[in-house]
Structure formats: C-alpha cells, structure tokens
Design an enzyme around this catalytic site. Structure first.
Site, mmCIF file in Angstrom:
data_model
loop_
_atom_site.group_PDB
_atom_site.id
_atom_site.type_symbol
_atom_site.label_atom_id
_atom_site.label_comp_id
_atom_site.label_asym_id
_atom_site.label_seq_id
_atom_site.Cartn_x
_atom_site.Cartn_y
_atom_site.Cartn_z
ATOM 1 N N LYS A 40 -14.894 -14.781 6.329
ATOM 2 C CA LYS A 40 -16.303 -14.580 6.680
ATOM 3 C C LYS A 40 -17.229 -14.614 5.467
ATOM 4 O O LYS A 40 -17.180 -13.752 4.600
ATOM 5 C CB LYS A 40 -16.489 -13.233 7.389
ATOM 6 C CG LYS A 40 -15.956 -13.247 8.805
ATOM 7 C CD LYS A 40 -16.471 -12.063 9.592
ATOM 8 C CE LYS A 40 -17.893 -12.266 10.090
ATOM 9 N NZ LYS A 40 -18.414 -11.064 10.783
ATOM 10 N N ARG B 117 0.825 -1.215 0.000
ATOM 11 C CA ARG B 117 0.000 0.000 0.000
ATOM 12 C C ARG B 117 0.859 1.266 0.000
ATOM 13 O O ARG B 117 0.442 2.293 -0.532
ATOM 14 C CB ARG B 117 -0.952 0.000 1.198
ATOM 15 C CG ARG B 117 -2.133 -0.915 0.939
ATOM 16 C CD ARG B 117 -3.065 -0.979 2.117
ATOM 17 N NE ARG B 117 -4.327 -1.587 1.722
ATOM 18 C CZ ARG B 117 -5.206 -2.102 2.563
ATOM 19 N NH1 ARG B 117 -4.953 -2.087 3.857
ATOM 20 N NH2 ARG B 117 -6.322 -2.627 2.123
ATOM 21 N N GLY C 36 -7.083 -7.270 1.247
ATOM 22 C CA GLY C 36 -5.835 -7.028 1.966
ATOM 23 C C GLY C 36 -5.073 -8.313 2.249
ATOM 24 O O GLY C 36 -3.864 -8.405 1.999
HETATM 25 P P1 ADP Z 1 -9.228 -10.540 2.270
HETATM 26 O O1 ADP Z 1 -8.569 -9.612 3.267
HETATM 27 O O2 ADP Z 1 -8.316 -10.925 1.154
HETATM 28 O O3 ADP Z 1 -10.558 -10.039 1.812
HETATM 29 P P2 ADP Z 1 -10.385 -12.125 4.380
HETATM 30 O O4 ADP Z 1 -10.065 -11.034 5.349
HETATM 31 O O5 ADP Z 1 -11.797 -12.391 4.057
HETATM 32 O O6 ADP Z 1 -9.529 -11.919 3.033
HETATM 33 O O7 ADP Z 1 -9.822 -13.516 4.940
HETATM 34 C C1 ADP Z 1 -8.479 -13.735 5.204
HETATM 35 C C2 ADP Z 1 -8.304 -14.747 6.301
HETATM 36 O O8 ADP Z 1 -9.067 -15.912 6.055
HETATM 37 C C3 ADP Z 1 -6.867 -15.205 6.426
HETATM 38 O O9 ADP Z 1 -6.344 -14.699 7.622
HETATM 39 C C4 ADP Z 1 -6.966 -16.724 6.440
HETATM 40 O O10 ADP Z 1 -6.162 -17.332 7.434
HETATM 41 C C5 ADP Z 1 -8.437 -16.953 6.734
HETATM 42 N N1 ADP Z 1 -8.884 -18.266 6.281
HETATM 43 C C6 ADP Z 1 -8.845 -18.785 5.051
HETATM 44 N N2 ADP Z 1 -9.304 -20.047 5.038
HETATM 45 C C7 ADP Z 1 -9.652 -20.341 6.307
HETATM 46 C C8 ADP Z 1 -10.179 -21.505 6.951
HETATM 47 N N3 ADP Z 1 -10.434 -22.624 6.266
HETATM 48 N N4 ADP Z 1 -10.406 -21.432 8.276
HETATM 49 C C9 ADP Z 1 -10.116 -20.304 8.972
HETATM 50 N N5 ADP Z 1 -9.635 -19.188 8.421
HETATM 51 C C10 ADP Z 1 -9.399 -19.209 7.104
HETATM 52 MG MG MG Z 2 -8.968 -9.250 5.358
#
Ligand code: ADP
Ligand code: MG
Length: 405
Positions: free
Chosen positions: A202, A37, A360
């Site tokens: 989520k 960033r 992110g």
């Molecule tokens: P972004 O920031 O790219 O939008 P998110 O914030 O939605 O992504 O999610 C990122 C997090 O999701 C990561 O910290 C990762 O560890 C977690 N994650 C991915 N798969 C799983 C899983 N199966 N169980 C728990 N956490 C998960």
């Molecule tokens: Mg995130």
C-alpha cells in the site's frame, strides 16, 4: 527525560513482572511460519528469569474482534516459547479471567506464564479511554511492574502498552532499547550515501515516510505494489496492477520535490507481468512503460520488479553506507515473483555500513528466502512503528516510558 530501562525498576527478584511482548507471528494451519518475533523477545525474558522474577507475558496475535477466536490463540506460541527458553511456559486460556489468575498465582521465582491473546478483550484496542483503562486495571492486578517490549505496537495507544504503563511502575525492555538504538542511527547523522528502499502493497501507508525522508536521504528506490502508482504518476498505463488512483497527485508532488532537493527517486524500468495472481500464472518481463503491451493487455498484473531493475537497485544498495528497506519488491510468497525481493535482500547483506530490514512481511520474506538474521545489520520487529518513527511522528507508548524524540 530518557527511556526508562530495566535497571530503573530495581531488583525484580520474587516480583510478578508483566512483560508486554509482540508475539504476533505469522501462522499457517496452526504452525508458526516465522518465529523471529518470539526469538527477539528472549533477551528480556531471560534477563528477568535470571533475576528470579515471576514472568507474566502478554501479547496480541492477529486482529480478532475483541472476542475469543481459536484461530488467533497464542497456544502455539507458548509451546515455541517454551522450546526456545528451555523451560516450561504455563499457558492461560484467558487473559484476565480465572485461568490467568490461577496461572499467575501458581508462579514461583523464575517461572513463566503466557496469557491468552490480549485482543480477545474489547478493552485492549478500544477507542474509549475509560474502557482501555478498565482493562489495564485488570491486567495490573497480575503484576508488580510492567516491562514494555512489544516494539511492533508502540505507535498505538492500546491498554497493555499505554494505560498499563501509566498504571504500574514501568520500563522498556531490551528489544525496544535495541530497536531505538538502530532507528536513532538512521535519523541522527546517518552515514551517506543513504538509500531507502520502499515496496510492499500500500502506497498510502508509506507516503508519509517518503515525505519525511526526502530531505534526509540520497536515493529512494521504489518497488513492490506501490511502484505502479508512481508509474501512473508518470503517465504510464499499469494494466490491472495495484494502483491507488487517489494518491497519484501526492506522488507527483513528491517526484517534483525530490528533483528540487536533488534526491534521486529510482523507479523500475522493467517489471514481471502475469496473466493472473497465482504461482502457476503465465508471466513475462515487460518494460515499465509498456505493461499493457504484454499478451494480457489491460488485464496483465505487475507482480515483481524485473531483472534489470533488481540489478540496478542492488548496485545502488551495495554502494550505500546506510540502507533502510521496508516492503517486499514483489509478491515473494509466490516463487516466480520472489526474485526481485531476493536480489535486494542479497545486496542488503553486502552493505558496507548499516543495512536495516523493517516490516513484518519484509522480515518474513528474507527468512523465507533462506537468509539468516545475522546477515543484516538489523531486522526490525516493528514495521509500522519504525516507519512512524522515521516519519518523526510521536509514539505515545514510548513516551509513557519516558522517551522523547
Ligand atoms: P511490510 O509488512 O514489510 O511493511 P507490506 O505489508 O507493505 O510490507 O507489503 C507486503 C505485501 O506486499 C506482500 O504480501 C507482497 O505480496 C505484497 N506485494 C509486493 N509487491 C506486490 C505487487 N506488485 N502486487 C501486489 N502485492 C504486492
Ligand atoms: Mg505487512
């Protein structure tokens, strides 16, 4: 009306220009672990420096509670920024206090100052408009114009991106312009096959985008923590994996709608199940419909998509011409559960067309896994903002810059 660009502000030589950046970088023990960033904000900053503007940078970092909190100080960012710009960056230890006033007053043409974290002040994110306006007025005293370039926050109504943009002559910076150009390509006649890959933690954050994208995409690939809510919607047990029970009905509705529209939603056929959440937990690959048959039964945790699923996702991605990916496929922060994310990232670098990474954690993941930014069509600096754009929501802090969807 269209987005007001930098040029619309006229000559900025000698002017004090507040630049609202998104320098919200991940920090570990006071060190920046991904400076993407910071680098993304350089084109606008260099353009202003080259014009001889007096540059006053503001940003948020993390979620402090409206009061100073040393662990969210922007001081380490000032140092990195100075290295990347190749010139001194004066750091002010407050945002609108005497340190900030001194830093701004001391600027000569082409100089740069970074003020302390906006969110150390309750007015930045207050729900009360008058409180936000009063904070924006204090910021406005430091500038003759605002360049809004914090793409990660344009979906928010916050003082530095919304009220301030209405208070000072304002325009969008080069980063926002570049982000919008790519998002436009994803929404206006994207070249098919168009695949969206969703993961992350989520499902409730991302359901809206699924609903909006279904009529526009050919294929939706579901991984990450959200996949378990989909498996549950199909009647499978998911052990102790992430599950949002209250979203099962909505997910069931989307599965039905997808079928109706002829959109393929591809769910994992295998997952990596672990005994516990940790890098040295025991783990094994299980069929997605038999997660509780692992040695850990109902306490097993699905932490990544399995190898068959990753290979299938990669094949779909590689044969698409437009791909948008948001959300890691697994807990990539723990080495044993990073493979699904690595395979998807690799495939995205091989797309014949436009491959976009948004989010992110997704951006941090591809960098942590050793990929370079230029291997992708685009890495967005704003996860929430790009999702809300793709959902067709109104983005108030872009609208104040003249933009209309
Ligand atoms: P972004 O920031 O790219 O939008 P998110 O914030 O939605 O992504 O999610 C990122 C997090 O999701 C990561 O910290 C990762 O560890 C977690 N994650 C991915 N798969 C799983 C899983 N199966 N169980 C728990 N956490 C998960
Ligand atoms: Mg995130």
């Amino acid at each position: 009306m269209t987005l007001r660009t930098l040029e619309s502000l006229g000559s900025l030589a000698g002017k004090r220009v507040i630049v609202r950046c998104d320098l919200n970088v991940p920090l570990k023990d006071g060190q920046i672990t991904d400076d993407g960033r910071v680098r993304a904000s350089l084109p606008t900053l260099n353009a202003l420096i080259n014009q001889g503007a007096r540059v006053v940078i503001v940003s948020h970092l993390g979620r402090p509670d409206g009061a100073p909190d040393a662990k969210y100080s922007l001081a380490p960012v000032a140092q990195r920024l100075s290295e990347l710009l190749g010139k001194p960056v004066t750091f002010a230890s407050d945002t609108v206090g005497s340190a900030a006033a001194d830093a701004v007053a001391g600027l000569h043409d082409g100089d740069v100052a970074l003020l302390e974290n906006l969110r150390f002040n309750p007015g930045e994110t207050s729900k009360d408009e008058a409180e936000r306006q009063s904070f924006a007025d204090k910021l406005a005293a430091f500038g003759d114009a605002l360049v809004s370039d914090g793409f990660g926050v344009v979906h928010r109504k916050q003082a530095s991106v919304y009220e301030l943009a209405k208070t000072l002559p304002s325009a969008a910076g080069l980063l926002i312009a570049a982000e919008l150009e790519v998002l436009d390509r994803l929404t206006e006649n994207p070249e098919s096959p168009y695949t969206v890959v969703l993961g992350g933690s989520k499902v409730s954050d991302k359901l809206g985008v699924i609903g909006h994208l279904l009529p526009r995409v050919n294929t939706l690939l579901i991984g990450g923590g959200m996949l378990f809510t989909f498996l549950a919607a199909q009647g499978h047990k998911v052990g102790a994996s992430l599950l949002e029970k209250d979203q099962i009905d909505t997910v069931t509705g989307y599965l039905a709608k997808a079928k109706q529209l002829g959109v393929e939603i591809v769910l994992p056929t295998d997952v990596v199940v672990a005994s516990a959440f940790g890098a040295d937990a025991e783990h094994q690959v299980c069929a997605a419909d038999a997660i509780e048959d692992s040695p850990w039964g109902a306490s097993g945790l699905g932490l990544d998509i399995g190898p068959d699923t990753a290979a299938r996702f990669a094949e779909v991605i590689r044969s698409s011409h437009t791909v948008f990916w948001n959300g890691p496929m697994g807990v990539f922060e723990l080495t044993p559960f990073a493979e699904g994310t690595r395979t998807v990232a690799q495939a995205l670098t091989e797309v014949d067309g436009l491959g976009v990474v948004g989010g992110g954690d997704s951006a941090a993941a591809v960098r942590a896994l050793g990929f370079n930014d230029d291997q992708f069509g685009h890495i967005s600096t704003g996860g929430g903002a790009s999702l809300e754009f793709l959902e067709g929501k109104r983005l108030p802090s872009l609208e104040v810059l003249g933009w209309q969807q």
